[in-house]
Design a protein around this motif. Structure first.
Motif, short mmCIF file in Angstrom:
data_model
loop_
_atom_site.label_atom_id
_atom_site.label_comp_id
_atom_site.label_asym_id
_atom_site.label_seq_id
_atom_site.Cartn_x
_atom_site.Cartn_y
_atom_site.Cartn_z
N ASN A 174 0.59 -1.08 -0.26
CA ASN A 174 0.11 -0.03 0.05
C ASN A 174 1.40 1.05 0.14
OD1 ASN A 174 -2.55 1.00 0.42
ND2 ASN A 174 -2.27 1.92 2.03
N HIS A 175 1.22 1.98 -1.04
CA HIS A 175 1.83 3.28 -1.83
C HIS A 175 3.61 3.05 -0.65
CE1 HIS A 175 -0.95 5.78 -2.30
NE2 HIS A 175 -2.30 4.82 -1.62
N VAL A 176 3.41 1.85 -1.68
CA VAL A 176 5.00 1.03 -1.26
C VAL A 176 5.42 1.47 -2.92
CG1 VAL A 176 6.36 -0.99 -1.07
CG2 VAL A 176 4.72 -0.13 0.58
N LEU A 177 5.39 1.17 -3.69
CA LEU A 177 5.89 0.42 -5.32
C LEU A 177 6.58 1.80 -5.56
CD1 LEU A 177 6.70 -1.94 -7.47
CD2 LEU A 177 4.81 -1.09 -8.47
N GLU A 178 5.89 3.41 -5.70
CA GLU A 178 6.93 4.45 -6.12
C GLU A 178 7.52 4.73 -5.31
OE1 GLU A 178 3.63 5.25 -2.58
OE2 GLU A 178 4.05 3.22 -4.34
N HIS A 179 8.18 3.85 -4.23
CA HIS A 179 9.63 4.22 -3.22
C HIS A 179 10.85 3.04 -3.39
CE1 HIS A 179 7.42 6.93 -0.38
NE2 HIS A 179 6.26 6.03 -0.96
N VAL A 180 10.73 1.71 -4.66
CA VAL A 180 11.46 1.00 -4.64
C VAL A 180 12.23 1.89 -5.79
CG1 VAL A 180 9.91 -0.45 -3.71
CG2 VAL A 180 10.14 -0.59 -5.70
N GLU A 181 13.35 0.75 -5.87
CA GLU A 181 14.34 0.91 -7.20
C GLU A 181 14.00 0.39 -8.19
OE1 GLU A 181 18.29 2.16 -5.16
OE2 GLU A 181 17.89 0.82 -4.50
N ASP A 182 13.67 -0.64 -8.02
CA ASP A 182 13.37 -1.19 -9.41
C ASP A 182 11.93 -2.29 -9.41
OD1 ASP A 182 13.29 -3.23 -10.97
OD2 ASP A 182 15.24 -4.27 -11.06
N PRO A 183 10.64 -1.50 -9.71
CA PRO A 183 9.80 -2.13 -9.35
C PRO A 183 9.39 -3.46 -10.21
CG PRO A 183 9.56 0.20 -9.50
CD PRO A 183 10.89 -0.21 -10.46
N VAL A 201 -1.37 -7.48 -4.19
CA VAL A 201 -2.38 -6.22 -4.08
C VAL A 201 -1.21 -5.05 -3.60
CG1 VAL A 201 -4.24 -5.43 -3.03
CG2 VAL A 201 -4.34 -7.27 -3.34
N VAL A 202 -1.77 -3.61 -4.60
CA VAL A 202 -0.63 -2.95 -4.56
C VAL A 202 -1.81 -1.48 -5.28
CG1 VAL A 202 1.28 -2.14 -6.12
CG2 VAL A 202 1.11 -4.02 -6.16
N GLU A 203 -1.27 -0.59 -3.97
CA GLU A 203 -2.02 0.58 -4.56
C GLU A 203 -0.79 1.82 -4.54
OE1 GLU A 203 -5.33 2.02 -2.80
OE2 GLU A 203 -5.07 3.44 -2.09
N PHE A 218 5.73 16.40 -8.05
CA PHE A 218 6.78 14.87 -7.62
C PHE A 218 7.29 15.64 -6.21
CE2 PHE A 218 6.60 15.86 -12.29
CZ PHE A 218 5.49 14.63 -13.06
N HIS A 219 7.83 14.28 -5.38
CA HIS A 219 8.51 14.80 -4.44
C HIS A 219 9.16 14.03 -4.42
CE1 HIS A 219 6.08 12.03 -1.90
NE2 HIS A 219 4.94 12.80 -2.78
N ILE A 220 10.39 14.29 -3.72
CA ILE A 220 12.15 13.34 -2.76
C ILE A 220 11.21 11.46 -2.74
CG2 ILE A 220 12.08 13.29 -0.92
CD1 ILE A 220 15.20 14.15 -2.17
N GLY A 221 10.49 10.96 -2.19
CA GLY A 221 10.29 9.63 -1.72
C GLY A 221 9.76 8.72 -2.57
N HIS A 222 9.23 9.68 -4.14
CA HIS A 222 9.03 8.55 -5.05
C HIS A 222 9.23 8.53 -6.39
CE1 HIS A 222 4.42 9.44 -3.36
NE2 HIS A 222 4.79 8.78 -2.98
#
Length: 334
Positions: A174-183, A201-203, A218-222
């Motif tokens: 839940n609001h995690v995939l946007e933070h990873v280096e290789d989705p 399940v991905v959001e 846009f922001h630095i965490g995503h």
């Protein structure tokens, strides 16, 4: 709100593409942003081949790990551990997620929540009879889940844990995939932990959403920004089928349920889509500061948010422990 920095993102901003597209592999990009929501330098690019959006260049892995382990929750929540208002708010959201999960998870089945924060969803799922556990890289929030809610949460990065193939019936991000280096690699690895026909399940935030002003887009965490088509694409590229895809009302987040097929497919899939690139580009360019701030919905959201905060304060001003708040919310929700 507290701010933080990831220094490598503010280095020289080359026009070339330093990071190939995670979906189609292309390097033909268009710059669509040069600042983050705090006004700091952040180069964001749009793939002309498929419409995926990402930060390029970005911090190295060591800087990223430090950010999420020590600074991320402080930057977003202004607190090293959940405050009473967070416990109240996140429990309500956890109960919504539990209800959404009803059709795909049964009591006794095994569930993994990746990036579980303070453990509120894990707590709610376990209360519903699901054998749930979590992973959380941030020390403060993982510690809260372990000590305050007493749920099985590992304080670790996803890269540092492993499970045997076929361990889980359901995995959630839940609001995690946007933070990873290789989705794509992340979804493939999680898919290997699922049982055949299991669900992932991905959001994620939707780059097409007009919920935020262009300056807050846009922001630095995503590290990545998806729309429904690119989110579905990375899942399919990871070997998963799309079971359900929808856009959440309000903020218009992308919510996709993937399913692991019983047998891996050898079919070749083309992930290029100039149409999707043109769609995302058109939306980004048409959503201007003027169009945003003349919209009545912007001001209605501000009013609703303030009323929400007032309600949270009223509900938590005589709060006990975090666990007492969670239990109180759950009792009232029935």
């Amino acid at each position: 709100m507290a701010t933080t920095t990831l220094p490598a993102s503010t280095a020289a901003q080359p026009e070339a593409c330093a990071i190939p597209c995670n979906l189609c592999g292309g390097t033909d990009v268009e710059q669509v942003g040069n600042r983050d929501r705090d006004g700091k330098a952040l180069r964001t690019v749009l793939c002309r081949g498929c419409g995926l959006v990402w930060t390029d260049p970005r911090p190295n892995t060591e800087e990223t790990r430090h950010f999420y382990a020590e600074e991320y929750r402080v930057a977003y929540k202004a607190s090293y551990t959940p405050k009473p208002k967070h416990a109240f708010r996140e429990t309500l959201r956890a109960l919504e997620r539990v209800q959404d999960m009803g059709p795909i998870v049964k009591p006794g089945e095994k569930l993994l929540d990746v990036g579980c924060g303070g453990g509120f969803f894990v707590y709610a799922m376990r209360r519903a009879g699901v054998n749930a556990q979590g992973i959380e890289p941030n020390h403060g929030f993982a510690g809260y889940a372990q000590s305050e809610l007493q749920v099985p949460v590992q304080n670790a990065f996803l890269q540092d844990v492993d499970f045997p193939a076929g361990t889980f019936d359901v995995i959630t991000l839940n609001h995690v995939l946007e933070h990873v280096e290789d989705p794509t690699a992340t979804l493939a690895r999680l898919g290997s932990w699922l049982k055949p026909n299991g669900y992932l399940v991905v959001e994620v935030p939707n780059v097409e959403s007009r919920h935020h002003s262009p300056g807050n887009r846009f922001h630095i965490g995503h590290l990545y920004n998806f729309n429904p088509r690119t989110l579905a694409g990375v899942g399919r590229k990871a070997g998963l089928d799309v079971f359900e895809s929808r856009v959440i009302a309000g903020p218009r987040h992308c919510h996709t349920i993937f399913q692991k097929p019983e047998k891996a497919s050898n079919a070749s899939i083309n992930f290029r889509s100039v149409h999707n690139y043109q769609r995302v580009r058109g939306i980004l360019h048409s959503h201007t500061s003027l169009s945003h701030f003349i919209s009545p919905s912007v001001y209605l959201r501000v009013v609703r948010k303030q009323l929400k905060y007032l309600g949270e304060w009223q509900q938590t001003r005589t709060a006990g422990t975090g666990r007492e708040i969670v239990e109180s919310v759950m009792r009232k929700a029935g």
